[in-house]
Design a protein around this motif. Structure first.
Motif, short mmCIF file in Angstrom:
data_model
loop_
_atom_site.label_atom_id
_atom_site.label_comp_id
_atom_site.label_asym_id
_atom_site.label_seq_id
_atom_site.Cartn_x
_atom_site.Cartn_y
_atom_site.Cartn_z
N THR A 101 24.55 -16.95 7.23
CA THR A 101 25.77 -16.86 8.03
C THR A 101 26.62 -15.72 7.48
N ASN A 102 27.67 -15.40 8.20
CA ASN A 102 28.61 -14.37 7.77
C ASN A 102 29.20 -14.77 6.41
N ALA A 103 29.57 -16.03 6.26
CA ALA A 103 30.18 -16.50 5.02
C ALA A 103 29.20 -16.38 3.85
N MET A 104 27.93 -16.73 4.09
CA MET A 104 26.94 -16.61 3.02
C MET A 104 26.74 -15.15 2.61
N LEU A 105 26.71 -14.26 3.58
CA LEU A 105 26.54 -12.84 3.27
C LEU A 105 27.75 -12.32 2.49
N ARG A 106 28.94 -12.76 2.86
CA ARG A 106 30.13 -12.35 2.11
C ARG A 106 30.02 -12.79 0.65
N ASN A 115 37.96 -10.28 4.74
CA ASN A 115 37.25 -9.06 5.16
C ASN A 115 35.96 -9.39 5.90
N TYR A 116 35.95 -10.50 6.66
CA TYR A 116 34.74 -10.90 7.37
C TYR A 116 34.22 -9.83 8.33
N PRO A 117 35.08 -8.94 8.90
CA PRO A 117 34.51 -7.91 9.77
C PRO A 117 33.54 -6.97 9.04
N ILE A 118 33.71 -6.79 7.74
CA ILE A 118 32.78 -5.94 6.98
C ILE A 118 31.40 -6.58 7.00
N ALA A 119 31.34 -7.88 6.75
CA ALA A 119 30.05 -8.59 6.79
C ALA A 119 29.47 -8.57 8.19
N SER A 120 30.32 -8.70 9.20
CA SER A 120 29.84 -8.64 10.59
C SER A 120 29.20 -7.29 10.89
N ARG A 121 29.78 -6.24 10.35
CA ARG A 121 29.23 -4.89 10.57
C ARG A 121 27.87 -4.76 9.89
N ILE A 122 27.74 -5.29 8.69
CA ILE A 122 26.45 -5.23 7.99
C ILE A 122 25.40 -6.02 8.76
N ILE A 123 25.78 -7.18 9.27
CA ILE A 123 24.86 -7.99 10.07
C ILE A 123 24.45 -7.22 11.32
N SER A 124 25.41 -6.59 11.98
CA SER A 124 25.10 -5.80 13.18
C SER A 124 24.15 -4.65 12.86
N ASP A 125 24.39 -3.97 11.74
CA ASP A 125 23.50 -2.87 11.33
C ASP A 125 22.09 -3.38 11.05
N THR A 126 21.99 -4.55 10.42
CA THR A 126 20.69 -5.12 10.09
C THR A 126 19.97 -5.57 11.36
N MET A 127 20.71 -6.10 12.31
CA MET A 127 20.11 -6.47 13.60
C MET A 127 19.64 -5.22 14.34
N ALA A 128 20.45 -4.16 14.30
CA ALA A 128 20.07 -2.91 14.97
C ALA A 128 18.81 -2.31 14.35
N ALA A 129 18.61 -2.54 13.05
CA ALA A 129 17.41 -2.06 12.37
C ALA A 129 16.20 -2.94 12.69
N GLY A 130 16.44 -4.05 13.40
CA GLY A 130 15.35 -4.94 13.79
C GLY A 130 14.85 -5.86 12.68
N LEU A 131 15.67 -6.07 11.65
CA LEU A 131 15.24 -6.87 10.51
C LEU A 131 15.66 -8.33 10.59
N ILE A 132 16.74 -8.63 11.31
CA ILE A 132 17.18 -10.01 11.50
C ILE A 132 17.50 -10.22 12.97
N ARG A 133 17.61 -11.49 13.34
CA ARG A 133 18.00 -11.85 14.70
C ARG A 133 18.81 -13.14 14.65
N LEU A 134 19.50 -13.42 15.73
CA LEU A 134 20.23 -14.68 15.82
C LEU A 134 19.25 -15.83 15.91
N GLN A 135 19.53 -16.89 15.18
CA GLN A 135 18.68 -18.07 15.25
C GLN A 135 18.79 -18.69 16.63
N ASP A 136 19.99 -18.70 17.20
CA ASP A 136 20.23 -19.20 18.55
C ASP A 136 20.79 -18.07 19.38
N PRO A 137 20.01 -17.49 20.28
CA PRO A 137 20.47 -16.34 21.06
C PRO A 137 21.70 -16.63 21.93
N GLU A 138 22.03 -17.91 22.14
CA GLU A 138 23.19 -18.27 22.96
C GLU A 138 24.51 -18.03 22.21
#
Length: 152
Positions: A101-106, A115-138
């Motif tokens: 989760t965002n909290a775990m990554l922080r 500063n949760y938006p910083i973690a959100s940005r890292i998650i977005s970058d990692t998703m854009a790299a195709g390395l992670i995905r949402l567990q629930d796409p909804e």
């Protein structure tokens, strides 16, 4: 040239393999090594516990190179380092039957809660790299989303 038997991106979750099963079997009987295949998992866990940068596993002309890094502050790490840390954290959480989760990554990266938006940005970058995905796409929120590795 010998390449790794396992894709370096899958070191954390993949069962062990051996090039020489006879030698590996003898080493297990002598208690020199184990067969569980969780050595990399334990290394990543210790690295996270001490909030060190994620190791870099690289296939080169030689079979394999692993780079371990000394402690760096968040501002000293680059985008590639943060994406690698996010991916490895998601893998480790998944192997432990949890979701990142965002909290775990922080917590992993030592980012303050406000500063949760910083973690959100890292998650977005990692998703854009195709390395992670949402567990629930909804799920639409990066802050409340649960993430898994791309292969999960």
């Amino acid at each position: 040239m010998r390449v790794p038997l396992i894709d370096p991106e899958r070191f954390i979750d993949h069962p062990p393999r051996s090039r020489n099963e006879t030698l590996a079997s003898m080493m297990r009987r002598m208690n020199i090594c184990e067969e569980r295949g969780n050595g990399v998992d334990r290394i990543i866990g210790c690295i996270e516990m001490y909030q060190l940068p994620a190791p870099d596993f690289q296939e080169d002309e030689d079979p394999m190179r692993v780079t371990l890094f000394a402690h760096q502050s968040y501002s000293e790490t680059g985008r590639e380092d943060r994406v690698r840390a996010c991916y490895q954290h998601a893998c480790l959480r998944y192997v432990c039957r949890e979701f990142m989760t965002n909290a775990m990554l922080r917590g992993r990266l030592g980012i303050d809660d406000q500063n949760y938006p910083i973690a959100s940005r890292i998650i977005s970058d990692t998703m854009a790299a195709g390395l992670i995905r949402l567990q629930d796409p909804e799920t639409r929120s990066n802050r409340s989303g649960r993430y898994v590795p791309y292969w999960a």
